[in-house]
Design a protein around this motif. Structure first.
Motif, mmCIF file in Angstrom:
data_model
loop_
_atom_site.group_PDB
_atom_site.id
_atom_site.type_symbol
_atom_site.label_atom_id
_atom_site.label_comp_id
_atom_site.label_asym_id
_atom_site.label_seq_id
_atom_site.Cartn_x
_atom_site.Cartn_y
_atom_site.Cartn_z
ATOM 1 N N UNK A 123 -16.810 -17.854 13.887
ATOM 2 C CA UNK A 123 -15.353 -17.671 13.795
ATOM 3 C C UNK A 123 -14.909 -17.588 12.337
ATOM 4 N N UNK A 124 -15.521 -18.408 11.489
ATOM 5 C CA UNK A 124 -15.183 -18.392 10.066
ATOM 6 C C UNK A 124 -15.538 -17.045 9.441
ATOM 7 N N UNK A 125 -16.733 -16.533 9.777
ATOM 8 C CA UNK A 125 -17.160 -15.254 9.217
ATOM 9 C C UNK A 125 -16.230 -14.129 9.667
ATOM 10 N N UNK A 126 -15.856 -14.155 10.939
ATOM 11 C CA UNK A 126 -14.940 -13.127 11.447
ATOM 12 C C UNK A 126 -13.595 -13.212 10.731
ATOM 13 N N UNK A 134 -12.950 -14.430 7.778
ATOM 14 C CA UNK A 134 -13.075 -14.006 6.380
ATOM 15 C C UNK A 134 -13.077 -12.483 6.278
ATOM 16 N N UNK A 135 -13.831 -11.824 7.153
ATOM 17 C CA UNK A 135 -13.939 -10.369 7.038
ATOM 18 C C UNK A 135 -12.688 -9.661 7.560
ATOM 19 N N UNK A 136 -12.007 -10.253 8.528
ATOM 20 C CA UNK A 136 -10.710 -9.701 8.943
ATOM 21 C C UNK A 136 -9.714 -9.813 7.794
ATOM 22 N N UNK A 137 -9.695 -10.971 7.141
ATOM 23 C CA UNK A 137 -8.799 -11.168 5.992
ATOM 24 C C UNK A 137 -9.160 -10.211 4.869
ATOM 25 N N UNK A 138 -10.475 -10.027 4.639
ATOM 26 C CA UNK A 138 -10.913 -9.117 3.581
ATOM 27 C C UNK A 138 -10.386 -7.708 3.812
ATOM 28 N N UNK A 139 -10.401 -7.274 5.046
ATOM 29 C CA UNK A 139 -9.950 -5.920 5.352
ATOM 30 C C UNK A 139 -8.452 -5.735 5.134
ATOM 31 N N UNK A 140 -7.703 -6.851 5.152
ATOM 32 C CA UNK A 140 -6.250 -6.775 5.008
ATOM 33 C C UNK A 140 -5.778 -7.040 3.581
ATOM 34 N N UNK A 141 -6.687 -7.403 2.691
ATOM 35 C CA UNK A 141 -6.285 -7.685 1.307
ATOM 36 C C UNK A 141 -5.881 -6.405 0.580
ATOM 37 N N UNK A 142 -4.894 -6.506 -0.322
ATOM 38 C CA UNK A 142 -4.533 -5.349 -1.136
ATOM 39 C C UNK A 142 -5.706 -4.968 -2.043
ATOM 40 N N UNK A 143 -5.641 -3.775 -2.568
ATOM 41 C CA UNK A 143 -6.675 -3.331 -3.499
ATOM 42 C C UNK A 143 -6.500 -4.037 -4.838
ATOM 43 N N UNK A 144 -7.494 -3.899 -5.679
ATOM 44 C CA UNK A 144 -7.437 -4.516 -7.002
ATOM 45 C C UNK A 144 -6.255 -3.983 -7.801
ATOM 46 N N UNK A 145 -6.039 -2.667 -7.757
ATOM 47 C CA UNK A 145 -4.925 -2.063 -8.501
ATOM 48 C C UNK A 145 -3.579 -2.526 -7.957
ATOM 49 N N UNK A 146 -3.499 -2.710 -6.634
ATOM 50 C CA UNK A 146 -2.244 -3.193 -6.041
ATOM 51 C C UNK A 146 -1.965 -4.629 -6.479
ATOM 52 N N UNK A 147 -2.988 -5.449 -6.534
ATOM 53 C CA UNK A 147 -2.796 -6.831 -6.972
ATOM 54 C C UNK A 147 -2.401 -6.889 -8.442
ATOM 55 N N UNK A 148 -2.933 -5.975 -9.244
ATOM 56 C CA UNK A 148 -2.568 -5.940 -10.664
ATOM 57 C C UNK A 148 -1.087 -5.634 -10.845
ATOM 58 N N UNK A 149 -0.536 -4.787 -10.000
ATOM 59 C CA UNK A 149 0.843 -4.333 -10.195
ATOM 60 C C UNK A 149 1.881 -5.188 -9.487
#
Length: 697
Positions: A14-17, A19-34
């Motif tokens: 459940x933890x792995x799922x 984490x990877x679901x959350x990973x897929x929903x994270x903004x991109x690096x450039x989006x986080x920078x801005x």
């Protein structure tokens, strides 16, 4: 055992799922920078002029390669020494945090890694709750699955909060050191890295000693982790770091520091940018600042607050210099008001049926073992209430207090907005209870408003992206005393300014006010109103030591006049409901109301203390220390041995003079007294085991 193993496997899955679901929903690096974090607040004066912008400030975004290695090493050493080896969550840190939680009974440290802190700063709040910590862990694991260690550290160093509105190392470096973060020294990097734990506590502009001490800890950790050599650690000197000069830090910041925290109770808008419209008047604020700087004694501080008739704060000065001291003495400092507190004594007496023309007797009086006296030890016999108030006769105030009841006076003070504790032993009539300047000013403003409660406020409207989300409404429904009581109190107050202890506060138009001075010249007060504006002034030392020559009728009254002449210049002259009536004076000894009475000492419960139990250095009053005489200093004083000083030349008051100082026609007055001599002292700051009470002005 199998069930436990199965539960562990299912939980891990459940933890792995997650984490990877959350990973897929994270903004991109450039989006986080801005994406910004923090709320911008633009503060405007009453006329719409911007006075300060608060909230996040950002410097240049520095890529990982542009960030000095010493800065990266310092941050990792102090915040997360296993940053390069963990997976986003540090098991060692988690175990340590749980151990502390069990031992202390509450969370003392979160065991958060740099990645967890980044997740919290970008996506979560700072609340120490288990649910938040769990989500923080999931986000941290996801961040490290999506980004490299270098990218995580780059995001962190460019987005973490370092205090003073500065986000990111470049903004912090420019704020504290005056240059960009691309060439930070070891000592500077250590100071910045040390801020993350507690930005306000370790800020070098707020507490340089704490900042240097914390930087030393960072340098020690860098040496311990092998990031710097012992020689480099020994050569580093955080004390030698030169700080950038503060910019745009003037007296108006006392006001914004007081007003802006109120937003939390007024609105619920934590993210959108805000425009906060305030009551502050730029011209009045400048005049207030100048009045305090020009008139406060060199070894003392000063504060001023001015309220419009509806409670709007038009000027607020909390000290001589905001840069050197952000402590707001207008709203926070607790000091004894001396005879300014007699406002409540006489309000209670007037409400109980006394009239300004009623007869009272200045005579020896003892109340529960307490014997107040006038400065010379002499009494002047029968006089009217107006005269007793104009010259601040202490024995009369004590008798009035006994007559109406000391608890009644305390209730009156609370009714008029005094929020500090009020003891009801007899000597309280001389102003022995600690009060705040803003509360005293509010009380005088309520008298000027004909007995209707005045509540100070500083924010008129708040807008966000063109939408008004808050608008202040003035409440005029609370009547504190009947209008005739307020009018009679104003009658007494204007007499005190025209012919009594507050003559230095005259501004060429009607003024009503009262002085206050505490024992040994530790505090000087003047509070008064004119043309719908009420202003309170306090002066004294922060350590409550004596200020030679300081009296309510000297520097504070002069500061009041200097400010008010500017503040009311564009307002029409307003006459009070009662005409000026000169006090009668039947004094056998013109020194009766001169220097401090050093012979009346009581403990905090108002009980007399034998003279042989009083420390010698508490039995001396303040003098003028060679200061030029003015106002009260022109009057007969008590010589050190208790005898009256030589009388001053006779002073005469005529109709033309009275017209000039009141801005109108004088009527109804008696012939002026010769050499009216106000008293000059008041109760001292209360020590732990001894309270000294002396007549006050």
């Amino acid at each position: 055992m199998r069930i436990a193993g199965l539960a562990f496997v299912l939980g891990l899955l459940a933890l792995i799922i997650a984490v990877y679901v959350t990973r897929s929903q994270l903004p991109s690096f450039d989006e986080l920078k801005s994406s910004p974090n923090g709320q911008m607040i633009r503060v405007l004066a009453a006329d719409g002029t911007p006075i300060v912008s608060l909230g996040p400030s950002y410097g240049e975004w520095l890529t990982y390669d542009q960030i000095p290695q010493v800065m990266k090493d310092a941050m990792v050493a102090v915040e997360d020494r296993r940053f390069r080896s963990h997976i986003g969550v540090d098991p060692v840190g988690v175990v340590r945090s749980i151990q502390v939680r069990i031992r202390e009974g509450h969370w003392m440290q979160g065991g958060s890694t740099i990645t967890q802190q980044l997740a919290r700063n970008i996506f979560l709040s700072s609340a120490k709750q288990f649910g938040r910590k769990f989500r923080e862990g999931i986000l941290a694991l996801a961040l490290e699955r999506k980004f490299t260690k270098d990218q995580v550290l780059e995001l962190y160093l460019n987005k973490v909060y370092f205090g003073g509105g500065a986000y990111g190392i470049d903004a912090a470096s420019r704020k504290f050191f005056g240059h960009g973060a691309d060439h930070l020294s070891l000592s500077e990097a250590a100071i910045i890295a040390g801020l993350v734990k507690a930005p306000s506590h370790y800020s070098p502009t707020a507490d340089a000693e704490a900042a240097v001490g914390r930087a030393g800890v960072v340098i020690g950790l860098m040496k311990e982790t092998g990031k710097i050599t012992p020689a480099e650690a020994a050569a580093a000197d955080p004390k030698a770091v030169k700080l950038a000069a503060e910019s745009n830090q003037n007296s108006v910041r006392y006001f914004t520091d007081w007003a802006l925290p109120q937003l939390e109770n007024l609105i619920d808008e934590p993210t959108r940018p805000l425009e906060v419209y305030t009551t502050i008047d730029i011209k009045m604020q400048a005049a207030a600042d100048q009045a305090i700087r020009a008139n406060a004694p060199g070894n003392a501080q000063g504060a001023l607050i001015s309220l419009d008739r509806d409670g709007a704060v038009r000027a607020m000065v909390g000290g001589k210099d905001y840069v050197s001291s952000i402590y707001n003495r207008a709203t926070t400092s607790l000091r004894q008001p001396g005879s300014a507190f007699k406002l409540f004594v006489y309000l209670a007496a007037l409400e109980a049926g006394k009239r300004p023309s009623d007869r009272v007797v200045d005579q020896p009086v003892t109340i529960d073992g307490w014997s107040p006296r006038n400065s010379s030890g002499h009494n002047s016999g029968e006089m009217d209430v107006r005269t007793a108030f104009a010259y601040s006769v202490n024995t009369v105030a004590a008798q009035l207090g006994q007559e109406v009841g000391f608890s009644t006076i305390a209730d009156m003070a609370r009714r008029f907005g005094i929020t500090t504790p009020i003891s009801t032993y007899p000597s309280m009539v001389l102003g022995s209870n600690d009060v705040r300047l803003i509360d005293m000013t509010r009380a005088f403003a309520s008298v000027g408003a004909k007995g209707v409660a005045v509540t100070p406020y500083g924010i008129t409207k708040v807008t966000s992206m063109g939408e008004t989300i808050y608008s202040h409404e003035v409440d005029r429904s609370h009547v504190l005393v009947a209008p005739y009581v307020a009018a009679e109190m104003t009658d007494l107050l204007q007499t005190a300014v025209n012919t009594g202890t507050g003559r230095a506060a005259q501004i060429g138009r009607p003024v009503a006010g009262k002085t206050g001075t505490t024992t040994s010249n530790k505090d000087g007060w003047f509070l008064g109103f004119s043309s719908g504006l009420t202003t309170g002034v306090w002066m004294g030392r922060d350590d409550a030591r004596s200020v030679p020559g300081l009296q309510g009728g000297t520097a504070p009254a002069r500061a009041f006049a200097a400010f008010m002449k500017v503040a009311v210049a564009g307002r029409p002259v307003e006459q009070f409901d009662t005409a000026v009536t000169l006090p009668e004076l039947q004094l056998d000894n013109e020194g009766d109301f001169g220097g401090p009475d050093n012979g009346v000492f009581v403990d905090p419960d108002g009980n007399p203390i034998p003279q042989d139990q009083i420390a010698p250095d508490t039995q001396t009053g303040g003098g003028d220390a060679g200061l030029p005489p003015s106002s009260e200093d022109d009057q007969p004083q008590m010589a050190p041995d208790g005898d009256s000083a030589p009388p001053a030349p006779p002073q005469r008051l005529d109709r033309r003079w009275l017209d000039r100082v009141t801005g109108g026609d004088a009527s109804g007055g008696r012939p002026p007294p010769r050499n009216p001599a106000p008293d000059r002292s008041g109760p001292a700051d209360r020590p732990r085991d001894v309270q000294e009470h002396r007549p006050s002005q």
